[in-house]
Design a protein around this motif. Sequence first.
Motif, short mmCIF file in Angstrom:
data_model
loop_
_atom_site.label_atom_id
_atom_site.label_comp_id
_atom_site.label_asym_id
_atom_site.label_seq_id
_atom_site.Cartn_x
_atom_site.Cartn_y
_atom_site.Cartn_z
N SER A 111 -3.44 8.27 7.03
CA SER A 111 -2.21 7.32 6.93
C SER A 111 -1.15 7.90 6.74
O SER A 111 0.15 7.81 7.04
N SER A 132 1.01 -1.32 0.06
CA SER A 132 0.04 -0.12 -0.01
C SER A 132 0.93 1.46 -0.02
O SER A 132 2.10 1.17 0.31
N CYS A 133 0.28 2.22 -0.38
CA CYS A 133 0.95 3.63 -0.31
C CYS A 133 1.27 3.76 1.45
O CYS A 133 2.51 4.50 1.62
N THR A 134 0.47 3.49 2.27
CA THR A 134 0.81 3.56 3.50
C THR A 134 2.02 3.02 3.90
O THR A 134 2.99 3.42 4.69
N ALA A 156 -0.23 9.60 -3.59
CA ALA A 156 -1.30 8.56 -3.60
C ALA A 156 -2.26 9.06 -4.49
O ALA A 156 -2.97 8.11 -5.33
N HIS A 157 -2.45 10.44 -4.83
CA HIS A 157 -3.33 10.95 -5.89
C HIS A 157 -2.63 11.29 -7.26
O HIS A 157 -3.23 11.62 -8.17
N THR A 202 -4.98 15.88 4.51
CA THR A 202 -4.74 14.64 3.96
C THR A 202 -5.36 13.37 4.70
O THR A 202 -6.09 13.61 5.70
N PHE A 203 -5.15 12.30 4.21
CA PHE A 203 -5.53 11.09 4.70
C PHE A 203 -4.93 10.69 5.83
O PHE A 203 -3.74 10.92 5.91
N PHE A 259 -10.31 16.35 2.63
CA PHE A 259 -10.44 15.11 3.75
C PHE A 259 -10.80 15.94 5.09
O PHE A 259 -10.59 17.19 5.10
N LYS A 287 -8.21 4.69 -6.54
CA LYS A 287 -7.02 5.78 -7.06
C LYS A 287 -7.12 5.77 -8.67
O LYS A 287 -7.71 4.82 -9.31
N ASP A 330 3.77 11.97 -0.79
CA ASP A 330 2.73 11.45 -0.82
C ASP A 330 2.19 11.48 -2.13
O ASP A 330 1.20 12.37 -2.45
N SER A 367 -0.26 5.16 -4.58
CA SER A 367 -1.09 4.10 -4.12
C SER A 367 -1.85 3.68 -5.08
O SER A 367 -2.40 4.43 -6.07
N GLY A 419 -2.62 -1.94 -3.04
CA GLY A 419 -1.06 -1.85 -3.35
C GLY A 419 -0.29 -0.76 -3.29
O GLY A 419 -1.26 0.55 -3.20
#
Length: 402
Positions: free
Chosen positions: A87, A58-60, A157-158, A84-85, A332, A190, A155, A185, A197
């Motif tokens: 995580s 995961s990105c986390t 993720a986006h 942000t999220f 968020f 996403k 990060d 992410s 993943g």
Amino acid sequence: MHPDTFIPFHMPSIGDEEVREVESTLRSGWLTTGPRTAQFEKEFGSYVRTPHAIAVSSCTAGLHAALSALGVGKGDEVITTPLTFCSTVHAILQTGAKPVLVDVRADGNIDPEKIEKAVTGRTRAILPVHLAGLPCEMKVIWRLARRHGLLVVEDAAHAAGTYYRGRSIGAAGDSGDVSDAVCFSFYATKNMTTGEGGMITTPSKSLAARIRILALHGMSRDAWNRYSKHGSWYYEVVASGFKYNLSDIQSAIGIHQLRKLDSFIQARARYAEMYNQAFAELEELETPPAGTHCRHSWHLYMLRLNLSSLKIDRKGFIEQLRRRGVGASVHFIPIPLHPYFSRMPWAARRCDQALNLYQRVVSLPLYPALTEAQVRHVIGSVKHIVATYRVRRPHAALTRAS
Ligand SMILES: *Cc1c(COP(=O)(O)O)cnc(C)c1O
């Protein structure tokens, strides 16, 4: 609207290619990290133009592994955004470091002007988030990082498919204009997905090697090669590792999602443009900024409500959308508003812009599986709600006459 025709906030785009690749992976006998993950890493690396791409669960996991591999830990401070999220912040906390929340600009990204004031003797890293797929002002962040000797971990993720100043996010680049690690992410919602993943890219060979060790139980591959004379059963644990690897079943999906990424981004951009054009004339709404020197990946369409011109708040707006068959979301809830974080002293740092933006953002459905008719339905619904709830101000001329 009939419940069957409800437009969900998100639907993935999985084609026959992904299904066939997963099937042949399942039949191949190799399920965990293996040849398909190696191929996915290689192809992702060449897409973003970096020599090192490490697939993770995961990105986390990627953020935690990257920060850990860079030696971030107890006593360190990591500057990041409140918008942000969760995580992003969990990853910092779980290294033992302290998050320092620096407020955002009107575009929702961390304000580079405010980062410098937050730097202390303990600052180790800056962790920017490319909110909605709009790249942060990385040139300023890299310059700041160089001046203060700080690490940069993005990060992203986006931001799979986001370009910044002609280069993909995650590109190795040159002249110091580069981050230490960038984490993507592939979560189901996403820009591209493997179900669950992520991917870490880095220009550094040694960091890549260190991340690979940490991401798989702290087991050393070098030792594996060196001592292979012991036999194929031999390995050495050289660090306190995690279980963050990506399986071949997931990579099988990723290989084909990556090939479609640019067409996904084109579809997102086209629908975002339809929204922008439809909402531009309405003073009750503010369309999200598209940025300059970049290709926005349009991961999210974060519409802004001008609350003073509306007799409805964000919560009511989303409820009205739902009644008209449109799923919406919010990105968020600012970090300091979550009960767990709010108890921590670092969460008290002021972030008025983030708190203000949070009150008025609504993320509309935006994904390639939408049809144009669905986008038009979302537009019609938004316009209808605005027309119903707009504050009717007396006309200026009439006010004067009375
Ligand atoms: C989704 C997301 C993450 C986490 O990604 P996972 O792959 O689910 O771990 C991190 N940061 C942001 C900004 C996200 O939106």
